[in-house]
Scaffold this active site. Sequence first.
Site, PDB file in Angstrom:
ATOM      1  N   SER A 129       3.202  -8.990   7.666  1.00 12.16           N
ATOM      2  CA  SER A 129       3.229 -10.447   7.790  1.00 12.16           C
ATOM      3  C   SER A 129       4.466 -11.001   7.104  1.00 12.16           C
ATOM      4  O   SER A 129       4.958 -10.431   6.118  1.00 12.16           O
ATOM      5  CB  SER A 129       1.977 -11.005   7.107  1.00 12.16           C
ATOM      6  OG  SER A 129       2.120 -12.391   6.893  1.00 12.16           O
ATOM      7  N   TYR A 154      -4.216 -11.711  -0.174  1.00 10.17           N
ATOM      8  CA  TYR A 154      -3.971 -11.248   1.203  1.00 10.17           C
ATOM      9  C   TYR A 154      -2.510 -10.807   1.351  1.00 10.17           C
ATOM     10  O   TYR A 154      -2.210  -9.721   1.850  1.00 10.17           O
ATOM     11  CB  TYR A 154      -4.290 -12.365   2.211  1.00 10.17           C
ATOM     12  CG  TYR A 154      -3.630 -12.154   3.551  1.00 10.17           C
ATOM     13  CD1 TYR A 154      -4.129 -11.227   4.449  1.00 10.17           C
ATOM     14  CD2 TYR A 154      -2.473 -12.860   3.901  1.00 10.17           C
ATOM     15  CE1 TYR A 154      -3.495 -10.997   5.670  1.00 10.17           C
ATOM     16  CE2 TYR A 154      -1.834 -12.645   5.112  1.00 10.17           C
ATOM     17  CZ  TYR A 154      -2.352 -11.719   5.992  1.00 10.17           C
ATOM     18  OH  TYR A 154      -1.716 -11.493   7.191  1.00 10.17           O
ATOM     19  N   LYS A 158      -0.487  -6.934   2.045  1.00  9.80           N
ATOM     20  CA  LYS A 158       0.555  -6.569   3.028  1.00  9.80           C
ATOM     21  C   LYS A 158       1.767  -5.967   2.320  1.00  9.80           C
ATOM     22  O   LYS A 158       2.370  -5.003   2.815  1.00  9.80           O
ATOM     23  CB  LYS A 158       0.952  -7.799   3.861  1.00  9.80           C
ATOM     24  CG  LYS A 158      -0.168  -8.314   4.765  1.00  9.80           C
ATOM     25  CD  LYS A 158      -0.629  -7.263   5.772  1.00  9.80           C
ATOM     26  CE  LYS A 158      -1.802  -7.705   6.603  1.00  9.80           C
ATOM     27  NZ  LYS A 158      -2.368  -6.650   7.458  1.00  9.80           N
TER      28      LYS A 158
END
Length: 343
Positions: A129, A154, A158
Amino acid sequence: MGQGQNSILVTGGAGFIGSHTAVELFESGYHPVIVDNLSTSDRLLLEGLPKITGEKVDFFEGDCTDREFLRSVFSQRNITAVMHFAAFKSVGESVEFPIRYFRNNIDSLIALLEVMKEFGVRDFIFSSSCTVYGQPEKIPVNESAPFLKAESPYGATKQIGEQILEASVRSGYRVVSLRYFNPVGAHPTGHIGELPVGVPNNLVPYITQTAAGLRKSLTVFGNDYDTADGSCIRDFIHVVDVARAHVKALEYLWSIGPESNSFEAFNLGTGVGVSVLELIKSFETSNKLSLSYSIGSRRPGDVIKVYADPSRIMKAMGWKPDFSLEEAMVHAWNWQKKISGLT
Ligand code: UD1
């Protein structure tokens, strides 16, 4: 779908990006093997797939942190590469439940890598991302920008995921990490699209649900940012363009020769920055309707402005976006109308 040599494991294949990628794999002559625990996805997308491809879906229900389950899938299918979409992706929820996010997103990645090794599979496409960049200093951002402090657990999953993969190359894996910007839209056929569980966090499903009357009004999170119209700027990319990039990435990995191990990261965006207010306008004009919205306060953790420099993927893989923002808005609305019974 026939089970040839080119069976590609698509984890999270019942989700938004995974399901669209399964279609593109199929249309390029590969056999997608879908694995999903259906925790944040729905059988509806699995039911939509055969309507597009005309073939039965090859689906295994299970969890990617479950190594025995993964082993059983690998032993039943001749998997040649893995595309790993299965992950939790709600930024706000990750702040509330960080351990859940680390456990799920990191453990599933490690389990997959371990089981791939057992079965001699090396090729891996990772769903990363643009959040790995935080608020980048230079925009458009390119892949050499440093990882700044992650804005959320989150985002940290990544960053850590990429670090694990980069280090794993020494053990023989070959990895392409695709750093998605903001995937939107739906399949042009209207058979698959975005299906968030509960109240949507993301902008476009919130817009389409508001237009369908499921939500009263959209709140624009801030119009006092240092941007032309005061709202945040993002790089919205059609989900089918995202899906097609995965097929290109797979073929790119195969083209670099069997002897080489490598980790490469690529931005996956259009290169065009669009503000939240511009996106709303595009939705309204493309679909000839007017949306109820109001301006609210800023959402904590939002990056002000980010869009991609996609030249690396364009040059290396010959990828380019095929769909416009207007088409994405039309497709997203068609899908919403369909699932809301408005057509
Ligand atoms: C975020 C993550 C991204 C992640 C994606 C997955 C960041 C910076 N980005 O994208 O890495 O892959 O979620 O879910 O954390 N907005 C509104 N009203 C709404 C909803 C959104 O104004 O009801 C605005 C947001 O403030 C933002 C823009 O729309 O400016 C896009 O938001 P969203 O769709 O949630 O995506 P990101 O936050 O960009």
